[in-house]
Design a protein around this motif. Structure first.
Motif, PDB file in Angstrom:
ATOM      1  N   ALA A  21     -13.259  15.924  -8.302  1.00 49.15           N
ATOM      2  CA  ALA A  21     -12.978  14.551  -8.751  1.00 49.15           C
ATOM      3  C   ALA A  21     -11.817  13.964  -7.939  1.00 49.15           C
ATOM      4  O   ALA A  21     -11.870  12.817  -7.491  1.00 49.15           O
ATOM      5  CB  ALA A  21     -12.640  14.554 -10.246  1.00 49.15           C
ATOM      6  N   GLY A  22     -10.787  14.779  -7.724  1.00 53.19           N
ATOM      7  CA  GLY A  22      -9.631  14.323  -6.933  1.00 53.19           C
ATOM      8  C   GLY A  22     -10.027  14.015  -5.499  1.00 53.19           C
ATOM      9  O   GLY A  22      -9.577  13.025  -4.907  1.00 53.19           O
ATOM     10  N   ALA A  23     -10.912  14.851  -4.944  1.00 53.28           N
ATOM     11  CA  ALA A  23     -11.353  14.624  -3.560  1.00 53.28           C
ATOM     12  C   ALA A  23     -12.115  13.303  -3.442  1.00 53.28           C
ATOM     13  O   ALA A  23     -12.077  12.641  -2.409  1.00 53.28           O
ATOM     14  CB  ALA A  23     -12.227  15.793  -3.101  1.00 53.28           C
ATOM     15  N   LEU A  24     -12.793  12.916  -4.528  1.00 54.07           N
ATOM     16  CA  LEU A  24     -13.646  11.722  -4.470  1.00 54.07           C
ATOM     17  C   LEU A  24     -12.936  10.453  -4.919  1.00 54.07           C
ATOM     18  O   LEU A  24     -13.529   9.370  -4.887  1.00 54.07           O
ATOM     19  CB  LEU A  24     -14.879  11.942  -5.365  1.00 54.07           C
ATOM     20  CG  LEU A  24     -15.932  12.883  -4.783  1.00 54.07           C
ATOM     21  CD1 LEU A  24     -16.933  13.267  -5.856  1.00 54.07           C
ATOM     22  CD2 LEU A  24     -16.631  12.227  -3.607  1.00 54.07           C
ATOM     23  N   ILE A  25     -11.690  10.580  -5.306  1.00 52.81           N
ATOM     24  CA  ILE A  25     -11.051   9.428  -5.959  1.00 52.81           C
ATOM     25  C   ILE A  25     -10.967   8.200  -5.042  1.00 52.81           C
ATOM     26  O   ILE A  25     -11.089   7.077  -5.488  1.00 52.81           O
ATOM     27  CB  ILE A  25      -9.677   9.810  -6.562  1.00 52.81           C
ATOM     28  CG1 ILE A  25      -9.297   8.769  -7.599  1.00 52.81           C
ATOM     29  CG2 ILE A  25      -8.604   9.988  -5.492  1.00 52.81           C
ATOM     30  CD1 ILE A  25      -8.470   9.297  -8.720  1.00 52.81           C
TER      31      ILE A  25
ATOM     32  N   ALA B 295      -8.122  24.856  -6.119  1.00 53.54           N
ATOM     33  CA  ALA B 295      -8.332  24.282  -7.457  1.00 53.54           C
ATOM     34  C   ALA B 295      -7.230  24.677  -8.434  1.00 53.54           C
ATOM     35  O   ALA B 295      -7.031  24.034  -9.455  1.00 53.54           O
ATOM     36  CB  ALA B 295      -9.696  24.720  -7.993  1.00 53.54           C
ATOM     37  N   GLU B 296      -6.493  25.739  -8.102  1.00 54.64           N
ATOM     38  CA  GLU B 296      -5.444  26.227  -9.010  1.00 54.64           C
ATOM     39  C   GLU B 296      -4.132  25.473  -8.813  1.00 54.64           C
ATOM     40  O   GLU B 296      -3.163  25.730  -9.526  1.00 54.64           O
ATOM     41  CB  GLU B 296      -5.186  27.725  -8.770  1.00 54.64           C
ATOM     42  CG  GLU B 296      -6.406  28.618  -8.894  1.00 54.64           C
ATOM     43  CD  GLU B 296      -6.789  28.894 -10.339  1.00 54.64           C
ATOM     44  OE1 GLU B 296      -6.107  28.388 -11.249  1.00 54.64           O
ATOM     45  OE2 GLU B 296      -7.783  29.604 -10.552  1.00 54.64           O
ATOM     46  N   ALA B 297      -4.114  24.555  -7.842  1.00 50.55           N
ATOM     47  CA  ALA B 297      -2.836  23.941  -7.470  1.00 50.55           C
ATOM     48  C   ALA B 297      -2.333  22.891  -8.471  1.00 50.55           C
ATOM     49  O   ALA B 297      -1.201  22.455  -8.376  1.00 50.55           O
ATOM     50  CB  ALA B 297      -2.944  23.327  -6.074  1.00 50.55           C
ATOM     51  N   VAL B 298      -3.157  22.483  -9.447  1.00 53.51           N
ATOM     52  CA  VAL B 298      -2.735  21.438 -10.395  1.00 53.51           C
ATOM     53  C   VAL B 298      -1.802  22.038 -11.454  1.00 53.51           C
ATOM     54  O   VAL B 298      -2.054  23.137 -11.951  1.00 53.51           O
ATOM     55  CB  VAL B 298      -3.971  20.829 -11.108  1.00 53.51           C
ATOM     56  CG1 VAL B 298      -3.550  19.708 -12.048  1.00 53.51           C
ATOM     57  CG2 VAL B 298      -4.967  20.327 -10.078  1.00 53.51           C
ATOM     58  N   HIS B 299      -0.748  21.313 -11.812  1.00 46.42           N
ATOM     59  CA  HIS B 299       0.195  21.811 -12.819  1.00 46.42           C
ATOM     60  C   HIS B 299      -0.530  22.009 -14.159  1.00 46.42           C
ATOM     61  O   HIS B 299      -1.200  21.091 -14.648  1.00 46.42           O
ATOM     62  CB  HIS B 299       1.332  20.799 -12.995  1.00 46.42           C
ATOM     63  CG  HIS B 299       2.454  21.361 -13.798  1.00 46.42           C
ATOM     64  ND1 HIS B 299       2.382  21.487 -15.174  1.00 46.42           N
ATOM     65  CD2 HIS B 299       3.649  21.862 -13.431  1.00 46.42           C
ATOM     66  CE1 HIS B 299       3.494  22.036 -15.610  1.00 46.42           C
ATOM     67  NE2 HIS B 299       4.283  22.270 -14.569  1.00 46.42           N
ATOM     68  N   PRO B 300      -0.396  23.221 -14.769  1.00 44.28           N
ATOM     69  CA  PRO B 300      -1.177  23.521 -15.978  1.00 44.28           C
ATOM     70  C   PRO B 300      -0.827  22.636 -17.172  1.00 44.28           C
ATOM     71  O   PRO B 300      -1.646  22.442 -18.075  1.00 44.28           O
ATOM     72  CB  PRO B 300      -0.838  24.987 -16.278  1.00 44.28           C
ATOM     73  CG  PRO B 300       0.395  25.298 -15.491  1.00 44.28           C
ATOM     74  CD  PRO B 300       0.402  24.371 -14.317  1.00 44.28           C
ATOM     75  N   GLY B 301       0.392  22.072 -17.177  1.00 47.92           N
ATOM     76  CA  GLY B 301       0.813  21.248 -18.313  1.00 47.92           C
ATOM     77  C   GLY B 301       0.265  19.823 -18.246  1.00 47.92           C
ATOM     78  O   GLY B 301       0.403  19.054 -19.192  1.00 47.92           O
ATOM     79  N   ARG B 302      -0.342  19.473 -17.118  1.00 47.93           N
ATOM     80  CA  ARG B 302      -0.832  18.100 -16.948  1.00 47.93           C
ATOM     81  C   ARG B 302      -2.202  17.902 -17.545  1.00 47.93           C
ATOM     82  O   ARG B 302      -3.060  18.784 -17.472  1.00 47.93           O
ATOM     83  CB  ARG B 302      -0.979  17.828 -15.442  1.00 47.93           C
ATOM     84  CG  ARG B 302       0.186  17.116 -14.905  1.00 47.93           C
ATOM     85  CD  ARG B 302      -0.200  16.261 -13.724  1.00 47.93           C
ATOM     86  NE  ARG B 302       1.023  15.671 -13.230  1.00 47.93           N
ATOM     87  CZ  ARG B 302       1.269  15.413 -11.977  1.00 47.93           C
ATOM     88  NH1 ARG B 302       0.362  15.674 -11.075  1.00 47.93           N
ATOM     89  NH2 ARG B 302       2.402  14.884 -11.624  1.00 47.93           N
ATOM     90  N   ARG B 303      -2.409  16.710 -18.122  1.00 45.64           N
ATOM     91  CA  ARG B 303      -3.770  16.371 -18.574  1.00 45.64           C
ATOM     92  C   ARG B 303      -4.587  15.986 -17.347  1.00 45.64           C
ATOM     93  O   ARG B 303      -4.036  15.425 -16.382  1.00 45.64           O
ATOM     94  CB  ARG B 303      -3.731  15.180 -19.523  1.00 45.64           C
ATOM     95  CG  ARG B 303      -2.970  15.459 -20.795  1.00 45.64           C
ATOM     96  CD  ARG B 303      -2.875  14.198 -21.645  1.00 45.64           C
ATOM     97  NE  ARG B 303      -1.719  14.242 -22.506  1.00 45.64           N
ATOM     98  CZ  ARG B 303      -1.676  14.902 -23.664  1.00 45.64           C
ATOM     99  NH1 ARG B 303      -2.733  15.550 -24.091  1.00 45.64           N
ATOM    100  NH2 ARG B 303      -0.579  14.928 -24.390  1.00 45.64           N
ATOM    101  N   ALA B 304      -5.910  16.257 -17.428  1.00 44.69           N
ATOM    102  CA  ALA B 304      -6.790  15.979 -16.274  1.00 44.69           C
ATOM    103  C   ALA B 304      -6.685  14.516 -15.862  1.00 44.69           C
ATOM    104  O   ALA B 304      -6.541  14.202 -14.672  1.00 44.69           O
ATOM    105  CB  ALA B 304      -8.231  16.337 -16.637  1.00 44.69           C
TER     106      ALA B 304
ATOM    107  N   GLN C 178     -12.386  23.485 -10.630  1.00 41.21           N
ATOM    108  CA  GLN C 178     -13.097  23.118  -9.390  1.00 41.21           C
ATOM    109  C   GLN C 178     -13.635  21.704  -9.526  1.00 41.21           C
ATOM    110  O   GLN C 178     -13.563  20.906  -8.598  1.00 41.21           O
ATOM    111  CB  GLN C 178     -14.274  24.078  -9.127  1.00 41.21           C
ATOM    112  CG  GLN C 178     -13.876  25.507  -8.851  1.00 41.21           C
ATOM    113  CD  GLN C 178     -13.346  25.696  -7.437  1.00 41.21           C
ATOM    114  OE1 GLN C 178     -12.687  24.841  -6.886  1.00 41.21           O
ATOM    115  NE2 GLN C 178     -13.615  26.858  -6.856  1.00 41.21           N
ATOM    116  N   ARG C 179     -14.200  21.383 -10.697  1.00 38.62           N
ATOM    117  CA  ARG C 179     -14.735  20.027 -10.910  1.00 38.62           C
ATOM    118  C   ARG C 179     -13.611  18.991 -10.818  1.00 38.62           C
ATOM    119  O   ARG C 179     -13.793  17.925 -10.247  1.00 38.62           O
ATOM    120  CB  ARG C 179     -15.405  19.933 -12.288  1.00 38.62           C
ATOM    121  CG  ARG C 179     -16.733  20.636 -12.354  1.00 38.62           C
ATOM    122  CD  ARG C 179     -17.201  20.699 -13.797  1.00 38.62           C
ATOM    123  NE  ARG C 179     -18.331  21.592 -13.934  1.00 38.62           N
ATOM    124  CZ  ARG C 179     -19.594  21.194 -13.955  1.00 38.62           C
ATOM    125  NH1 ARG C 179     -19.899  19.926 -13.865  1.00 38.62           N
ATOM    126  NH2 ARG C 179     -20.570  22.070 -14.068  1.00 38.62           N
TER     127      ARG C 179
END
Ligand SMILES: Nc1ncnc2c1ncn2[C@@H]1O[C@H](COP(=O)(O)OP(=O)(O)OP(=O)(O)O)[C@@H](O)[C@H]1O
Length: 343
Positions: free
Chosen positions: A174-178, A116-125, A169-170
């Motif tokens: 969401a990414g897993a379900l896209i 879950a930590e792998a997303v770039h922190p500067g990105r919007r969800a 994590q949420r």
């Protein structure tokens, strides 16, 4: 900047997301085929570490399958190999009957949350999810749909760097379900969730399985999965220790033990041992008796004038069974209490 955490403002969204999932189902992109994950003789070494040791199992559709084992048991390595992020030394994984690399539309077949930590922190969800949708040729509307589903609509435009681990994590889910995939592989999705979030994910995973999806979810804690999983794969040091339904495991391991609570522990131990039982002291006033049945325990204690406040068949908890099964595979373990600790 104030971001609602999984316990407050997001809670209403979460409840609505659950309602929408239960009420009208996840918006469908395709029909939901029954697909399995088949692991065949999978082996992986890192130098001298045997991370995965000839693992074989099948994860079935319509169930939540818990993949449980102590830290370092090889769960993440196995999941990475399922998704072709790591190459096995031996063996293979089939995702819906095919190796991952040969899937034509991977995101529509299998969704994964590994870190879950792998997303770039500067990105919007929402931008993160939009990128995923575009990369996988999915319609833009999936972004809003999956955000709603996991209760993150209100923070869609916030940067991920300000998210709690539970919110990440949420977002990962969401990414897993896209791609609305029939198969889901989730590595420790409960990690970082608060109690309300844990309740949410339990219901959520169960709903996904009830829709016919194949849900594989890992944890190093049995307590996280015992009320969620239908089936368990228990691993220790890369090996499969059990491939069983939750019910079978409990039935098998509850055995014929009897719990006794008595203020005259020493006398009870003597009498029961003389009657042929194996007796373990489990507390200042409690014993576990094996080898004779409940009626005989009552007869022996009554005949010897031993007072008791409780006698009953021992029901193992999943946690007990798991601890017993994995104790020797745990790298960092506190010593188990033994009888002398209670003397
Ligand atoms: N890239 C790597 N390089 C070297 N060793 C690794 C690598 N990945 C995993 N290992 C080792 O392989 C073993 C299995 O690790 P893995 O992360 O798969 O276990 P796990 O069951 O997922 O544990 P945890 O619950 O702690 O995440 C461990 O001994 C780990 O140190």
């Amino acid at each position: 900047m104030s971001i609602p955490r999984a316990g407050d403002a997001a809670a209403g969204k979460i409840a609505r997301a659950r309602d929408s999932l239960a009420g009208r189902g996840l918006p469908r992109l395709t029909s939901m085929p029954n697909m399995t994950i088949e692991v065949r003789q999978l082996t992986k070494r890192y130098g001298s570490t045997l991370a995965v040791d000839e693992l074989s199992f099948v994860v079935e559709a319509g169930k939540v399958t818990g993949f449980v084992g102590p830290n370092g048991a090889g769960k993440s390595t196995t999941m990475r190999m399922m998704l072709a992020l790591d190459t096995p030394d031996e063996g293979a994984v089939l995702i819906g009957g095919r190796p991952y690399r040969t899937l034509r539309e991977p995101a529509r077949t299998v969704g994964a949350l590994l870190d879950a930590e792998a997303v770039h922190p500067g990105r919007r969800a929402c931008d993160h999810l939009l990128w995923m949708a575009q990369y996988n040729g999915l319609p833009r509307r999936r972004v809003a749909e999956v955000l709603e589903l996991v209760g993150l609509t209100s923070v869609a435009r916030k940067r991920v760097g300000g998210f709690s681990l539970g919110m990440r994590q949420r977002l990962g889910i969401a990414g897993a379900l896209i791609g609305d995939p029939p198969l889901l592989i989730l590595d420790e999705p409960v990690n970082g969730l608060d109690p309300e979030g844990i309740q949410w994910i339990r219901g959520f995973l169960r709903d996904l399985a009830a829709e016919g999806r194949t849900v594989l979810v890992s944890s190093h804690l049995m307590s996280e999965l015992q009320d969620t999983a239908d089936h368990l794969l228990i691993v220790g040091r890369g090996r499969l220790l059990a491939d069983t339904s939750v019910k079978e495991l409990l039935d098998q391991t509850s055995g014929n033990q009897v719990n006794v609570r008595t203020s005259a522990r020493t006398k009870a131990v003597d009498l029961l041992s003389n009657a042929g039982a194996t007796v373990a002291v489990t507390g200042p006033e409690s014993l576990t008796v094996e080898g004779i049945d409940v009626e005989r325990v009552v007869a022996v204690l009554t005949g010897g004038d031993v007072p008791f406040s409780e006698i009953g068949r021992h029901r193992a908890s999943l946690e007990d069974v798991y601890m017993k099964m994995t104790r020797e595979y745990t790298t960092f373990a506190a010593p188990a209490p033994d009888a002398e600790d209670w003397a």
